[in-house]
Design a protein around this motif. Structure first.
Motif, PDB file in Angstrom:
ATOM      1  N   THR A 209      30.061  62.253  37.102  1.00  0.00           N
ATOM      2  CA  THR A 209      29.810  62.147  39.130  1.00  0.00           C
ATOM      3  C   THR A 209      30.118  63.016  39.431  1.00  0.00           C
ATOM      4  OG1 THR A 209      29.458  60.063  40.591  1.00  0.00           O
ATOM      5  CG2 THR A 209      31.678  60.783  39.546  1.00  0.00           C
ATOM      6  N   THR A 259      35.622  60.122  31.337  1.00  0.00           N
ATOM      7  CA  THR A 259      34.938  60.329  32.531  1.00  0.00           C
ATOM      8  C   THR A 259      35.557  61.924  33.257  1.00  0.00           C
ATOM      9  OG1 THR A 259      36.845  59.033  33.404  1.00  0.00           O
ATOM     10  CG2 THR A 259      34.758  57.973  33.245  1.00  0.00           C
ATOM     11  N   GLU A 261      35.311  63.272  36.915  1.00  0.00           N
ATOM     12  CA  GLU A 261      35.004  62.885  38.765  1.00  0.00           C
ATOM     13  C   GLU A 261      36.220  63.982  39.301  1.00  0.00           C
ATOM     14  OE1 GLU A 261      36.200  59.505  39.663  1.00  0.00           O
ATOM     15  OE2 GLU A 261      37.284  58.890  37.927  1.00  0.00           O
ATOM     16  N   LEU A 269      35.543  56.853  39.596  1.00  0.00           N
ATOM     17  CA  LEU A 269      34.688  56.457  38.738  1.00  0.00           C
ATOM     18  C   LEU A 269      35.710  56.332  37.373  1.00  0.00           C
ATOM     19  CD1 LEU A 269      31.789  56.594  36.811  1.00  0.00           C
ATOM     20  CD2 LEU A 269      32.466  58.681  37.073  1.00  0.00           C
TER      21      LEU A 269
END
Length: 324
Positions: A209, A259, A261, A269
């Motif tokens: 993200t 993930t 971020e 996230l």
């Protein structure tokens, strides 16, 4: 015999610098205010709107000064009166200094206030820890009724600003400070609440993200492919409501999710994805590439601080290869 003199070729034109998302937001909002009398812009003396010609909408731009808590309360009152306020401040001030007003005045009453938070993550890294915003995703995604949006480039910023107008309830829009590279043309449609699939792969899934995390995930996927590891890449532009079906599908298909971020590892996230995976039982590993549990080291530009704090292509690749 005479020799012709060759004219030097003209130097190639430099590629235009990418537009900062906050400027794209500003220009998009100014256009929307001219079209929709419900919209109001509340500013905290950020300077972002200096020089904007509001035209007939000038009376709906209000600079409340450096008073973020009061601005959130004023926005709640306007929203209660039928307006749709867009509130402008830095991310660290929205998520910490003004969070009581966001919680009690806006989220509790499920009011359509749009909080446009600039200088998010490490994008104001030159100003030090007071202006780093590494907690805002955790804070905002925990508030009931809040939608949390994180565009990955300028085009996505315009799309999400336009899409935010008629969303129910409050919205937190996370923006950086400077320009970041565009993801490129011919991307899948951007829909709030749905992860955007940027690359297919059945060995591991990278879920990112924000601008640099998404770019780094794509770079890592290309490097992994050279080693025979196919990585899927999801752009999770909506952190809340999280696309849990896309997360579960990735967990079933690849059994390993990484993930990425620009946020502390706790609460953002990575935590949201891990919580989602855990609800369906074991079988999928979740690794997180994020700022560790410490105040970000150093001062300087955004890319410098990302590298210094472990958010790199190499870190993503290492997480994937270590799990195989």
């Amino acid at each position: 015999m005479t020799t012709a003199t060759m004219e030097p070729l003209p130097a190639p034109m430099p590629a235009p610098a990418p537009r900062p998302a906050r400027e794209v937001y500003r220009d998009t909002l100014a256009g929307l205010l001219a079209q929709d009398e419900r919209l109001t812009c509340l500013d905290s003396d950020t300077g972002l709107f200096s020089g904007v010609d509001w035209g007939a909408a000038a009376g709906r731009y209000i600079n409340l000064g450096i008073a973020e808590q009061n601005m959130m309360g004023a926005a709640a009152g306007l929203a209660r009166s039928g307006r749709i306020p867009y509130v402008n401040t830095m991310a660290t001030f929205a998520a910490t200094r003004a969070v009581e007003a966001v919680k009690l005045d806006i989220a509790l009453n499920n009011l359509p206030v749009r909080i446009a938070a600039t200088h998010a993550g490490l994008s104001a890294g030159h100003l030090g820890s007071t202006h780093h915003s590494l907690e805002d995703l955790a804070v905002m995604r925990l508030l009931p009724n809040m939608t949390v949006l994180v565009p990955a480039d300028a085009a996505a910023t315009e799309e999400l600003v336009r899409a935010s107008v008629d969303l129910p309830g409050p919205v937190y829009l996370r923006l950086g400070r400077g320009g970041t590279p565009d993801l490129g043309p011919d991307l899948p449609p951007l829909r709030i609440g749905e992860a955007q699939r940027l690359r297919d792969g059945d060995d591991v899934t990278l879920i990112a993200t924000g601008p640099y995390p998404v770019l780094l995930a794509l770079e890592a996927a290309a490097e992994l492919a050279a080693h025979g590891i196919e990585a899927g890449v999801l752009n999770m532009h909506t952190v809340k409501p999280l696309d849990t079906e896309a997360v579960h599908a990735a967990a079933r298909a690849t059994r390993h999710i990484v993930t990425v971020e620009e946020h502390w590892a706790a609460g953002g996230l990575g935590s949201a994805v891990a919580e989602t995976v855990a609800e369906r039982g074991p079988g999928c590993r979740v690794s997180r590439v994020a700022v560790p549990d410490a105040f970000a080291a150093g001062h300087g530009g955004q890319t410098h601080l990302l590298e210094r704090n472990g958010i790199t292509r190499e870190a993503i690749v290492d997480r994937v290869r270590a799990a195989r």
